[in-house]
Design a protein around this motif. Sequence first.
Motif, PDB file in Angstrom:
ATOM      1  N   PRO A  15       0.824  -1.211   0.000  1.00 17.31           N
ATOM      2  CA  PRO A  15       0.000   0.000   0.000  1.00 17.31           C
ATOM      3  C   PRO A  15       0.862   1.266   0.000  1.00 17.31           C
ATOM      4  O   PRO A  15       2.041   1.235   0.360  1.00 17.31           O
ATOM      5  CB  PRO A  15      -0.821  -0.102   1.283  1.00 17.31           C
ATOM      6  N   ASP A  16       0.271   2.387  -0.393  1.00 14.49           N
ATOM      7  CA  ASP A  16       0.998   3.652  -0.541  1.00 14.49           C
ATOM      8  C   ASP A  16       1.787   4.047   0.703  1.00 14.49           C
ATOM      9  O   ASP A  16       2.935   4.453   0.606  1.00 14.49           O
ATOM     10  CB  ASP A  16       0.042   4.784  -0.912  1.00 14.49           C
ATOM     11  N   ARG A  17       1.185   3.960   1.880  1.00 19.04           N
ATOM     12  CA  ARG A  17       1.896   4.431   3.077  1.00 19.04           C
ATOM     13  C   ARG A  17       3.109   3.561   3.385  1.00 19.04           C
ATOM     14  O   ARG A  17       4.122   4.062   3.844  1.00 19.04           O
ATOM     15  CB  ARG A  17       0.956   4.554   4.263  1.00 19.04           C
ATOM     16  N   ALA A  18       3.041   2.261   3.122  1.00 21.92           N
ATOM     17  CA  ALA A  18       4.208   1.392   3.317  1.00 21.92           C
ATOM     18  C   ALA A  18       5.241   1.641   2.216  1.00 21.92           C
ATOM     19  O   ALA A  18       6.442   1.611   2.469  1.00 21.92           O
ATOM     20  CB  ALA A  18       3.782  -0.068   3.325  1.00 21.92           C
ATOM     21  N   HIS A  59       2.914  -4.959   6.536  1.00 18.15           N
ATOM     22  CA  HIS A  59       4.032  -4.218   5.954  1.00 18.15           C
ATOM     23  C   HIS A  59       4.799  -3.417   7.003  1.00 18.15           C
ATOM     24  O   HIS A  59       5.996  -3.194   6.849  1.00 18.15           O
ATOM     25  CB  HIS A  59       3.535  -3.329   4.819  1.00 18.15           C
ATOM     26  N   ASP A  60       4.139  -3.004   8.063  1.00 18.08           N
ATOM     27  CA  ASP A  60       4.826  -2.287   9.134  1.00 18.08           C
ATOM     28  C   ASP A  60       5.917  -3.174   9.730  1.00 18.08           C
ATOM     29  O   ASP A  60       7.033  -2.723   9.978  1.00 18.08           O
ATOM     30  CB  ASP A  60       3.814  -1.847  10.197  1.00 18.08           C
ATOM     31  N   GLU A  61       5.601  -4.433   9.945  1.00 16.73           N
ATOM     32  CA  GLU A  61       6.576  -5.396  10.470  1.00 16.73           C
ATOM     33  C   GLU A  61       7.748  -5.554   9.499  1.00 16.73           C
ATOM     34  O   GLU A  61       8.913  -5.559   9.910  1.00 16.73           O
ATOM     35  CB  GLU A  61       5.902  -6.747  10.693  1.00 16.73           C
ATOM     36  N   LEU A  62       7.454  -5.673   8.219  1.00 20.76           N
ATOM     37  CA  LEU A  62       8.514  -5.849   7.222  1.00 20.76           C
ATOM     38  C   LEU A  62       9.455  -4.648   7.166  1.00 20.76           C
ATOM     39  O   LEU A  62      10.675  -4.797   7.159  1.00 20.76           O
ATOM     40  CB  LEU A  62       7.910  -6.078   5.833  1.00 20.76           C
ATOM     41  N   VAL A  63       8.893  -3.451   7.126  1.00 22.40           N
ATOM     42  CA  VAL A  63       9.714  -2.246   7.066  1.00 22.40           C
ATOM     43  C   VAL A  63      10.546  -2.115   8.339  1.00 22.40           C
ATOM     44  O   VAL A  63      11.738  -1.803   8.290  1.00 22.40           O
ATOM     45  CB  VAL A  63       8.859  -0.983   6.839  1.00 22.40           C
ATOM     46  N   GLY A  64       9.951  -2.409   9.491  1.00 20.47           N
ATOM     47  CA  GLY A  64      10.682  -2.357  10.753  1.00 20.47           C
ATOM     48  C   GLY A  64      11.835  -3.337  10.781  1.00 20.47           C
ATOM     49  O   GLY A  64      12.923  -3.016  11.256  1.00 20.47           O
ATOM     50  N   ALA A  65      11.629  -4.539  10.245  1.00 20.84           N
ATOM     51  CA  ALA A  65      12.683  -5.545  10.212  1.00 20.84           C
ATOM     52  C   ALA A  65      13.830  -5.118   9.297  1.00 20.84           C
ATOM     53  O   ALA A  65      14.973  -5.555   9.490  1.00 20.84           O
ATOM     54  CB  ALA A  65      12.113  -6.888   9.759  1.00 20.84           C
ATOM     55  N   LEU A  66      13.540  -4.271   8.335  1.00 23.07           N
ATOM     56  CA  LEU A  66      14.579  -3.776   7.431  1.00 23.07           C
ATOM     57  C   LEU A  66      15.280  -2.546   7.995  1.00 23.07           C
ATOM     58  O   LEU A  66      16.174  -1.982   7.376  1.00 23.07           O
ATOM     59  CB  LEU A  66      13.964  -3.426   6.066  1.00 23.07           C
ATOM     60  N   GLY A  67      14.840  -2.095   9.169  1.00 21.62           N
ATOM     61  CA  GLY A  67      15.479  -0.953   9.794  1.00 21.62           C
ATOM     62  C   GLY A  67      14.800   0.361   9.503  1.00 21.62           C
ATOM     63  O   GLY A  67      15.319   1.418   9.818  1.00 21.62           O
ATOM     64  N   GLY A  68      13.613   0.297   8.909  1.00 23.17           N
ATOM     65  CA  GLY A  68      12.880   1.516   8.606  1.00 23.17           C
ATOM     66  C   GLY A  68      12.095   2.004   9.798  1.00 23.17           C
ATOM     67  O   GLY A  68      11.865   1.277  10.761  1.00 23.17           O
ATOM     68  N   GLU A  69      11.708   3.241   9.741  1.00 16.81           N
ATOM     69  CA  GLU A  69      10.921   3.802  10.828  1.00 16.81           C
ATOM     70  C   GLU A  69       9.529   3.188  10.836  1.00 16.81           C
ATOM     71  O   GLU A  69       8.976   2.849   9.800  1.00 16.81           O
ATOM     72  CB  GLU A  69      10.822   5.322  10.675  1.00 16.81           C
ATOM     73  N   ALA A  70       8.979   3.028  12.007  1.00 17.47           N
ATOM     74  CA  ALA A  70       7.634   2.476  12.147  1.00 17.47           C
ATOM     75  C   ALA A  70       6.631   3.496  11.657  1.00 17.47           C
ATOM     76  O   ALA A  70       6.838   4.697  11.747  1.00 17.47           O
ATOM     77  CB  ALA A  70       7.345   2.108  13.596  1.00 17.47           C
ATOM     78  N   GLY A  71       5.556   2.995  11.130  1.00 20.30           N
ATOM     79  CA  GLY A  71       4.493   3.877  10.662  1.00 20.30           C
ATOM     80  C   GLY A  71       3.179   3.382  11.187  1.00 20.30           C
ATOM     81  O   GLY A  71       3.139   2.505  12.046  1.00 20.30           O
ATOM     82  N   GLU A  72       2.110   3.900  10.654  1.00 16.99           N
ATOM     83  CA  GLU A  72       0.812   3.424  11.105  1.00 16.99           C
ATOM     84  C   GLU A  72       0.593   2.006  10.614  1.00 16.99           C
ATOM     85  O   GLU A  72       1.104   1.605   9.585  1.00 16.99           O
ATOM     86  CB  GLU A  72      -0.300   4.358  10.642  1.00 16.99           C
ATOM     87  N   ARG A  73      -0.134   1.245  11.364  1.00 16.61           N
ATOM     88  CA  ARG A  73      -0.372  -0.155  11.050  1.00 16.61           C
ATOM     89  C   ARG A  73      -1.144  -0.281   9.758  1.00 16.61           C
ATOM     90  O   ARG A  73      -1.997   0.530   9.446  1.00 16.61           O
ATOM     91  CB  ARG A  73      -1.152  -0.853  12.172  1.00 16.61           C
ATOM     92  N   GLU A  74      -0.824  -1.315   8.985  1.00 14.15           N
ATOM     93  CA  GLU A  74      -1.524  -1.584   7.713  1.00 14.15           C
ATOM     94  C   GLU A  74      -2.868  -2.203   8.002  1.00 14.15           C
ATOM     95  O   GLU A  74      -3.027  -2.978   8.860  1.00 14.15           O
ATOM     96  CB  GLU A  74      -0.707  -2.534   6.844  1.00 14.15           C
TER      97      GLU A  74
END
Length: 74
Positions: A15-18, A59-74
């Motif tokens: 999704p766009d936000r992720a 996607h929040d979990e995936l981005v976090g595991a890659l070291g990205g900043e947390a965002g709103e839950r998908e």
Amino acid sequence: MPESRHVEYCQRNVPDRARSRLERLPDTTREKRCLQRCGTCYSSPFVVVDGDLRVGSDHDELVGALGGEAGERE
């Protein structure tokens, strides 16, 4: 300095936000029309990192595991 990872994702799976969080990673990110992983794409959030499939509960979990900043839950 560590090498940059190559992160690929299907345009219909993320999704766009992720997508915006993935694009802010210090890694090389590529959106592709299709990664030929249709079964996974229909059933789970996923990205491909340096050729290795990574699946998460969202996607929040995936981005976090890659070291990205947390965002709103998908």
